[in-house]
Design a protein around this motif. Structure first.
Motif, mmCIF file in Angstrom:
data_model
loop_
_atom_site.group_PDB
_atom_site.id
_atom_site.type_symbol
_atom_site.label_atom_id
_atom_site.label_comp_id
_atom_site.label_asym_id
_atom_site.label_seq_id
_atom_site.Cartn_x
_atom_site.Cartn_y
_atom_site.Cartn_z
ATOM 1 N N ILE A 11 0.856 -1.178 0.000
ATOM 2 C CA ILE A 11 0.000 0.000 0.000
ATOM 3 C C ILE A 11 0.899 1.237 0.000
ATOM 4 N N VAL A 12 0.836 1.978 -1.068
ATOM 5 C CA VAL A 12 1.688 3.157 -1.214
ATOM 6 C C VAL A 12 1.121 4.337 -0.442
ATOM 7 N N LYS A 13 -0.192 4.533 -0.542
ATOM 8 C CA LYS A 13 -0.804 5.677 0.125
ATOM 9 C C LYS A 13 -2.302 5.450 0.278
ATOM 10 N N THR A 14 -2.836 5.964 1.373
ATOM 11 C CA THR A 14 -4.279 5.940 1.601
ATOM 12 C C THR A 14 -4.760 7.375 1.751
ATOM 13 N N SER A 15 -5.843 7.706 1.065
ATOM 14 C CA SER A 15 -6.331 9.086 1.119
ATOM 15 C C SER A 15 -7.848 9.116 1.157
ATOM 16 N N GLU A 16 -8.399 10.204 1.655
ATOM 17 C CA GLU A 16 -9.847 10.392 1.693
ATOM 18 C C GLU A 16 -10.368 10.611 0.269
ATOM 19 N N PRO A 17 -11.576 10.163 -0.021
ATOM 20 C CA PRO A 17 -12.159 10.470 -1.335
ATOM 21 C C PRO A 17 -12.434 11.960 -1.433
ATOM 22 N N PRO A 18 -12.424 12.521 -2.642
ATOM 23 C CA PRO A 18 -12.688 13.961 -2.783
ATOM 24 C C PRO A 18 -14.094 14.311 -2.309
ATOM 25 N N GLU A 19 -14.229 15.470 -1.714
ATOM 26 C CA GLU A 19 -15.532 15.900 -1.240
ATOM 27 C C GLU A 19 -16.461 16.172 -2.428
ATOM 28 N N ARG A 20 -17.717 15.785 -2.263
ATOM 29 C CA ARG A 20 -18.692 16.017 -3.328
ATOM 30 C C ARG A 20 -19.152 17.470 -3.283
ATOM 31 N N LYS A 21 -19.255 18.061 -4.448
ATOM 32 C CA LYS A 21 -19.718 19.447 -4.530
ATOM 33 C C LYS A 21 -21.246 19.489 -4.529
ATOM 34 N N ALA A 22 -21.772 20.556 -3.988
ATOM 35 C CA ALA A 22 -23.229 20.714 -3.940
ATOM 36 C C ALA A 22 -23.793 20.837 -5.353
ATOM 37 N N GLY A 23 -24.977 20.291 -5.559
ATOM 38 C CA GLY A 23 -25.619 20.382 -6.859
ATOM 39 C C GLY A 23 -26.290 21.733 -7.060
ATOM 40 N N ILE A 24 -26.800 21.952 -8.253
ATOM 41 C CA ILE A 24 -27.502 23.202 -8.556
ATOM 42 C C ILE A 24 -28.882 22.880 -9.115
ATOM 43 N N ILE A 25 -29.781 23.824 -9.019
ATOM 44 C CA ILE A 25 -31.134 23.671 -9.561
ATOM 45 C C ILE A 25 -31.214 24.447 -10.871
ATOM 46 N N VAL A 26 -31.615 23.760 -11.921
ATOM 47 C CA VAL A 26 -31.752 24.429 -13.221
ATOM 48 C C VAL A 26 -33.212 24.824 -13.424
ATOM 49 N N GLU A 27 -33.418 25.830 -14.245
ATOM 50 C CA GLU A 27 -34.763 26.375 -14.427
ATOM 51 C C GLU A 27 -35.495 25.818 -15.642
ATOM 52 N N SER A 28 -34.748 25.147 -16.529
ATOM 53 C CA SER A 28 -35.397 24.622 -17.726
ATOM 54 C C SER A 28 -34.603 23.454 -18.291
ATOM 55 N N VAL A 29 -35.251 22.721 -19.190
ATOM 56 C CA VAL A 29 -34.574 21.604 -19.839
ATOM 57 C C VAL A 29 -33.414 22.106 -20.682
#
Length: 253
Positions: free
Chosen positions: A221-239
């Motif tokens: 095992i070379v290295k152990t790291s945390e998974p990247p943080e998930r970014k907040a989603g956005i709300i779209v107004e139309s298709v």
């Protein structure tokens, strides 16, 4: 028929895993440990098969550190008949690799001569999903993976398994190695009387040297790291706005 069930001691699935500051591994200090959830399902299935008259004895085996006794006692409290502990490491941070585990399990199978090995499809700590398949290959036995239903039919086992396209029903000749999935059953809770009885059930202690198996790691095992943080989603107004963002920002279409 005797059923052999391998079980593994892992970090409890409710615990938030922490990575060590130096990236050398996972911090296990003061962390609650428990039986691997998939293995718990395998133990429950073996006990149900015994209760249904398809098996006469359920033997559980764990490979790892001395503390794995606690995991085996949990399986005994659920209803397993006896246990085998193979001490193969002194450090709780040492994870025995699947091939070494499979070789040790083969040695146990050669001694115990079970009609079926029921195991979890994978461990939640390393997600290898390899031990059951390797054991079947070493034994030259039939195998069925990702089982969500198991029935014994004479000297065959009828197994429903989950595949990408849905469900698949197969018939395998016993002795066989069967790895179980989440939807197979809901494991029981061990009652207090059964927990007390489990302390008196036989638990044999052995070492990897007793079976002549080298458990030296093949991987580093070379290295152990945390998974990247998930970014907040956005709300779209139309298709149209959704399509625009998927095409020009996400680059998925």
């Amino acid at each position: 028929m005797k059923i052999l069930v391998p079980v593994k001691r892992v970090i409890d699935y409710n615990v938030k895993v922490r990575v060590k500051g130096d990236g050398s591994g996972v911090d296990l200090a003061n962390v609650k440990m428990s039986m691997n959830p998939f293995d718990e399902i395998a133990v429950e299935q073996a006990i149900r098969m015994k209760e249904a008259g398809d098996a006469e004895e359920v033997v559980v085996v764990s490979i790892g550190v001395k503390q794995s006794q606690e995991t085996l006692r949990t399986a005994l409290a659920m209803g397993a008949d006896r246990a085998i502990l193979i001490t193969a490491a002194d450090d709780v941070h040492t994870d025995i690799e699947p091939l070494a585990v499979a070789k040790l399990l083969k040695a146990v199978v050669d001694e115990e001569q079970p009609g079926m090995v029921l195991c979890g499809k994978q461990a939640i700590d390393n997600d290898m999903n390899a031990t059951g398949q390797m054991l079947a290959a070493l034994l030259g036995w039939s195998q069925a993976t990702f089982a969500s239903e198991i029935k014994v039919d004479g000297d065959h086992a009828l197994v429903k398994r989950e595949v990408d396209g849905g469900m698949q029903s197969i018939k395998v000749k016993m002795p066989a190695v069967v790895s179980v999935d989440l939807r197979l059953n809901e494991p029981r809770y061990a009652s207090l009387p059964n927990i007390m009885k489990a302390k008196k059930k036989p638990l044999d202690e052995k070492t990897a040297d007793d079976y002549g198996v080298d458990v030296s790691p093949r991987l580093e095992i070379v290295k152990t790291s945390e998974p990247p943080e998930r970014k907040a989603g956005i709300i779209v107004e139309s298709v149209d706005q959704l399509v625009d963002k998927l095409k020009n920002e996400a680059g998925v279409i």
